[in-house]
Design a protein around this motif. Structure first.
Motif, PDB file in Angstrom:
ATOM      1  N   GLY A 249     -11.395 -27.710  17.009  1.00  0.00           N
ATOM      2  CA  GLY A 249     -12.634 -27.097  17.028  1.00  0.00           C
ATOM      3  C   GLY A 249     -13.613 -27.805  17.864  1.00  0.00           C
ATOM      4  N   GLY A 250     -14.956 -27.451  17.781  1.00  0.00           N
ATOM      5  CA  GLY A 250     -15.274 -26.263  17.123  1.00  0.00           C
ATOM      6  C   GLY A 250     -15.776 -24.996  18.139  1.00  0.00           C
ATOM      7  N   MET A 251     -15.836 -23.921  17.499  1.00  0.00           N
ATOM      8  CA  MET A 251     -15.973 -22.867  18.189  1.00  0.00           C
ATOM      9  C   MET A 251     -17.149 -22.963  19.200  1.00  0.00           C
ATOM     10  SD  MET A 251     -16.627 -18.871  16.719  1.00  0.00           S
ATOM     11  CE  MET A 251     -16.913 -17.404  17.947  1.00  0.00           C
ATOM     12  N   LYS A 252     -17.207 -22.507  20.317  1.00  0.00           N
ATOM     13  CA  LYS A 252     -18.498 -22.349  21.184  1.00  0.00           C
ATOM     14  C   LYS A 252     -18.997 -23.971  21.571  1.00  0.00           C
ATOM     15  CE  LYS A 252     -19.431 -19.177  22.635  1.00  0.00           C
ATOM     16  NZ  LYS A 252     -18.591 -18.300  23.704  1.00  0.00           N
ATOM     17  N   CYS A 253     -17.936 -24.830  21.611  1.00  0.00           N
ATOM     18  CA  CYS A 253     -18.326 -26.096  21.895  1.00  0.00           C
ATOM     19  C   CYS A 253     -17.615 -26.512  22.962  1.00  0.00           C
ATOM     20  CB  CYS A 253     -17.889 -26.930  20.706  1.00  0.00           C
ATOM     21  SG  CYS A 253     -19.077 -26.588  19.155  1.00  0.00           S
ATOM     22  N   GLY A 254     -16.896 -25.733  23.922  1.00  0.00           N
ATOM     23  CA  GLY A 254     -16.293 -26.378  25.001  1.00  0.00           C
ATOM     24  C   GLY A 254     -14.702 -26.312  24.863  1.00  0.00           C
ATOM     25  N   THR A 255     -14.201 -25.809  23.946  1.00  0.00           N
ATOM     26  CA  THR A 255     -12.566 -25.986  23.809  1.00  0.00           C
ATOM     27  C   THR A 255     -11.745 -25.354  24.645  1.00  0.00           C
ATOM     28  OG1 THR A 255     -12.718 -24.355  22.075  1.00  0.00           O
ATOM     29  CG2 THR A 255     -12.868 -26.539  21.172  1.00  0.00           C
ATOM     30  N   THR A 256     -12.486 -24.103  25.161  1.00  0.00           N
ATOM     31  CA  THR A 256     -11.690 -23.384  26.167  1.00  0.00           C
ATOM     32  C   THR A 256     -11.540 -24.152  27.208  1.00  0.00           C
ATOM     33  OG1 THR A 256     -12.227 -21.277  25.117  1.00  0.00           O
ATOM     34  CG2 THR A 256     -11.346 -21.263  27.535  1.00  0.00           C
ATOM     35  N   SER A 257     -12.502 -24.780  28.000  1.00  0.00           N
ATOM     36  CA  SER A 257     -12.427 -25.466  29.189  1.00  0.00           C
ATOM     37  C   SER A 257     -11.560 -26.660  29.045  1.00  0.00           C
ATOM     38  CB  SER A 257     -13.995 -25.967  29.754  1.00  0.00           C
ATOM     39  OG  SER A 257     -14.865 -24.792  29.844  1.00  0.00           O
ATOM     40  N   LEU A 258     -11.608 -27.517  27.840  1.00  0.00           N
ATOM     41  CA  LEU A 258     -10.866 -28.750  27.803  1.00  0.00           C
ATOM     42  C   LEU A 258      -9.426 -28.163  27.572  1.00  0.00           C
ATOM     43  CD1 LEU A 258     -10.652 -31.803  27.564  1.00  0.00           C
ATOM     44  CD2 LEU A 258     -10.932 -31.374  24.974  1.00  0.00           C
ATOM     45  N   ASN A 259      -9.043 -27.179  26.919  1.00  0.00           N
ATOM     46  CA  ASN A 259      -7.596 -26.773  26.727  1.00  0.00           C
ATOM     47  C   ASN A 259      -6.979 -26.442  28.183  1.00  0.00           C
ATOM     48  OD1 ASN A 259      -5.443 -25.500  24.961  1.00  0.00           O
ATOM     49  ND2 ASN A 259      -6.405 -23.797  26.153  1.00  0.00           N
ATOM     50  N   ALA A 260      -8.121 -25.598  29.002  1.00  0.00           N
ATOM     51  CA  ALA A 260      -7.346 -25.261  30.209  1.00  0.00           C
ATOM     52  C   ALA A 260      -7.083 -26.354  31.205  1.00  0.00           C
ATOM     53  CB  ALA A 260      -8.479 -24.353  30.947  1.00  0.00           C
ATOM     54  N   TRP A 261      -7.852 -27.484  30.974  1.00  0.00           N
ATOM     55  CA  TRP A 261      -7.680 -28.401  31.960  1.00  0.00           C
ATOM     56  C   TRP A 261      -6.521 -29.180  31.407  1.00  0.00           C
ATOM     57  CZ3 TRP A 261     -13.493 -30.606  31.970  1.00  0.00           C
ATOM     58  CH2 TRP A 261     -14.053 -29.587  32.542  1.00  0.00           C
ATOM     59  N   LEU A 262      -6.248 -29.486  30.125  1.00  0.00           N
ATOM     60  CA  LEU A 262      -5.392 -30.410  29.479  1.00  0.00           C
ATOM     61  C   LEU A 262      -3.956 -29.639  30.052  1.00  0.00           C
ATOM     62  CD1 LEU A 262      -6.625 -31.634  26.160  1.00  0.00           C
ATOM     63  CD2 LEU A 262      -6.265 -32.899  28.436  1.00  0.00           C
ATOM     64  N   ARG A 263      -3.730 -28.321  30.077  1.00  0.00           N
ATOM     65  CA  ARG A 263      -2.594 -27.654  30.275  1.00  0.00           C
ATOM     66  C   ARG A 263      -2.121 -27.646  31.731  1.00  0.00           C
ATOM     67  NH1 ARG A 263      -1.156 -22.797  27.114  1.00  0.00           N
ATOM     68  NH2 ARG A 263      -2.184 -23.152  24.913  1.00  0.00           N
ATOM     69  N   GLU A 264      -2.934 -28.418  32.560  1.00  0.00           N
ATOM     70  CA  GLU A 264      -2.690 -28.724  34.073  1.00  0.00           C
ATOM     71  C   GLU A 264      -2.019 -29.925  34.023  1.00  0.00           C
ATOM     72  OE1 GLU A 264      -3.251 -26.456  36.618  1.00  0.00           O
ATOM     73  OE2 GLU A 264      -3.903 -24.785  35.361  1.00  0.00           O
ATOM     74  N   HIS A 265      -2.048 -30.590  33.190  1.00  0.00           N
ATOM     75  CA  HIS A 265      -1.492 -32.072  33.111  1.00  0.00           C
ATOM     76  C   HIS A 265       0.196 -31.919  33.048  1.00  0.00           C
ATOM     77  CE1 HIS A 265      -0.746 -36.354  32.468  1.00  0.00           C
ATOM     78  NE2 HIS A 265      -1.960 -36.572  32.657  1.00  0.00           N
ATOM     79  N   PRO A 266       0.728 -32.555  33.845  1.00  0.00           N
ATOM     80  CA  PRO A 266       2.310 -32.674  33.880  1.00  0.00           C
ATOM     81  C   PRO A 266       2.871 -33.234  32.379  1.00  0.00           C
ATOM     82  CG  PRO A 266       1.676 -34.179  35.327  1.00  0.00           C
ATOM     83  CD  PRO A 266       0.269 -33.246  35.113  1.00  0.00           C
ATOM     84  N   GLY A 267       2.088 -34.077  31.944  1.00  0.00           N
ATOM     85  CA  GLY A 267       2.731 -34.856  30.765  1.00  0.00           C
ATOM     86  C   GLY A 267       2.476 -33.710  29.206  1.00  0.00           C
ATOM     87  N   ILE A 268       1.878 -32.803  29.480  1.00  0.00           N
ATOM     88  CA  ILE A 268       1.230 -32.149  28.364  1.00  0.00           C
ATOM     89  C   ILE A 268       2.546 -30.558  28.388  1.00  0.00           C
ATOM     90  CG2 ILE A 268      -0.208 -30.431  27.124  1.00  0.00           C
ATOM     91  CD1 ILE A 268      -2.240 -32.492  27.977  1.00  0.00           C
ATOM     92  N   ALA A 269       3.188 -30.484  27.219  1.00  0.00           N
ATOM     93  CA  ALA A 269       3.966 -29.425  26.851  1.00  0.00           C
ATOM     94  C   ALA A 269       3.031 -28.479  26.086  1.00  0.00           C
ATOM     95  CB  ALA A 269       5.402 -29.409  26.539  1.00  0.00           C
ATOM     96  N   PHE A 270       2.341 -27.211  26.532  1.00  0.00           N
ATOM     97  CA  PHE A 270       1.522 -26.436  25.742  1.00  0.00           C
ATOM     98  C   PHE A 270       2.041 -25.369  24.826  1.00  0.00           C
ATOM     99  CE2 PHE A 270       1.246 -25.456  30.067  1.00  0.00           C
ATOM    100  CZ  PHE A 270       1.494 -24.227  30.281  1.00  0.00           C
ATOM    101  N   SER A 271       1.152 -25.078  24.003  1.00  0.00           N
ATOM    102  CA  SER A 271       1.624 -23.625  23.141  1.00  0.00           C
ATOM    103  C   SER A 271       1.615 -22.514  24.002  1.00  0.00           C
ATOM    104  CB  SER A 271       0.845 -23.387  22.044  1.00  0.00           C
ATOM    105  OG  SER A 271      -0.419 -23.366  22.539  1.00  0.00           O
ATOM    106  N   SER A 272       2.519 -21.444  23.730  1.00  0.00           N
ATOM    107  CA  SER A 272       2.407 -20.188  24.286  1.00  0.00           C
ATOM    108  C   SER A 272       1.325 -19.473  24.733  1.00  0.00           C
ATOM    109  CB  SER A 272       3.517 -19.330  23.699  1.00  0.00           C
ATOM    110  OG  SER A 272       2.905 -18.904  22.340  1.00  0.00           O
ATOM    111  N   HIS A 273       0.412 -19.733  23.686  1.00  0.00           N
ATOM    112  CA  HIS A 273      -1.003 -19.184  23.846  1.00  0.00           C
ATOM    113  C   HIS A 273      -1.861 -19.990  23.381  1.00  0.00           C
ATOM    114  CE1 HIS A 273       0.351 -17.075  20.617  1.00  0.00           C
ATOM    115  NE2 HIS A 273      -0.711 -17.036  20.229  1.00  0.00           N
ATOM    116  N   LYS A 274      -3.323 -19.826  23.435  1.00  0.00           N
ATOM    117  CA  LYS A 274      -4.429 -20.556  23.038  1.00  0.00           C
ATOM    118  C   LYS A 274      -4.705 -19.932  21.387  1.00  0.00           C
ATOM    119  CE  LYS A 274      -9.195 -22.294  23.399  1.00  0.00           C
ATOM    120  NZ  LYS A 274      -9.901 -21.580  22.470  1.00  0.00           N
ATOM    121  N   GLU A 275      -4.884 -20.696  20.465  1.00  0.00           N
ATOM    122  CA  GLU A 275      -5.171 -20.148  19.275  1.00  0.00           C
ATOM    123  C   GLU A 275      -3.880 -19.520  18.555  1.00  0.00           C
ATOM    124  OE1 GLU A 275      -9.083 -18.404  18.570  1.00  0.00           O
ATOM    125  OE2 GLU A 275      -9.691 -19.176  20.566  1.00  0.00           O
TER     126      GLU A 275
END
Length: 231
Positions: free
Chosen positions: A4-30
């Motif tokens: 969290g929290g909602m409307k606090c920038g989580t969408t942007s941070l999540n998108a950037w982290l998903r570009e990192h090769p060291g991260i295996a991410f969930s099939s979709h956000k939320e």
């Protein structure tokens, strides 16, 4: 876990982290396992995470469900029982601005038609509790207390959204350090911003009401965290 929290920038941070090769991410956000789909069981939850990336060397698995913070009372014990060693990322925005942005988000999605004087100034109290979700999502201290009952403070990264918006590269590197990931530059065209296209006109009376409403919750947050620069 970005909780969290909602409307606090989580969408942007999540998108950037998903570009990192060291991260295996969930099939979709939320994925919403710990708040809405817990009865489906851990087998169902695990199907949302990749195997190949972990086999190829990813050291971190990421999920981002911003409502986990708001529903902390039931989410925190469930989460800790399954992943007690998780690292949690929390983004906190001035609750006045967060509530206004939330209201604009609802307008954009045609889930709100009331004027801000009604939607943002009414408490809709029930049994002494505020059930106006625009406002109650800003009770950060009460929400964080539930996670701090289960996770040590050094397993929780608290990000001030205003700092994220103004210095995204610095906060991104701080997050990579927290996750013990190799430092990398921000992804191309990365911009930390509120994605809402509707900017509702908010009167001074509404803003003043919200500022007064959050005086005590903000003090509670400062007392809880100590080192967090409040609003």
């Amino acid at each position: 876990m970005i909780i969290g929290g909602m409307k606090c920038g989580t969408t942007s941070l999540n998108a950037w982290l998903r570009e990192h090769p060291g991260i295996a991410f969930s099939s979709h956000k939320e994925v919403h396992f710990f708040d809405k789909h817990f009865e489906r069981g851990t087998g169902w939850y695990r199907t949302h995470f990749p195997i190949m990336e972990r086999l190829q060397g990813a050291s971190c698995t990421l999920e981002a469900t911003p409502s986990y913070l708001y529903r902390a009372e039931r989410v925190a014990p469930r989460m800790h029982a399954l992943i007690p060693g998780a690292k949690l990322i929390v983004m906190l925005r001035n609750p006045v601005q967060r509530a206004i942005s939330h209201y604009g988000h609802a307008l954009r999605n045609q889930k709100e038609s009331r004027p801000p004087e009604v939607a943002l100034m009414s408490d809709f109290t029930s049994n002494g509790s505020c059930v106006n979700h625009y406002k109650s999502r800003g009770f950060y201290a009460k929400q964080l207390e539930h996670f701090l009952n289960f996770y040590p403070r050094n397993n929780i990264l608290i990000i001030k959204s205003e700092e994220f918006f103004s210095a995204p590269s610095t906060i991104y590197q701080q997050t990579l350090n927290f996750l013990n990931l190799e430092r990398r530059p921000l992804p191309d065209n990365a911009t930390a911003r509120n994605t809402s296209t509707i900017k509702p006109v908010i009167s001074d009376a509404v803003r003043q009401h919200l500022e007064i409403f959050y005086e005590q919750p903000n003090q509670d947050l400062s007392a809880l965290l100590g080192d967090f620069p409040g609003w």
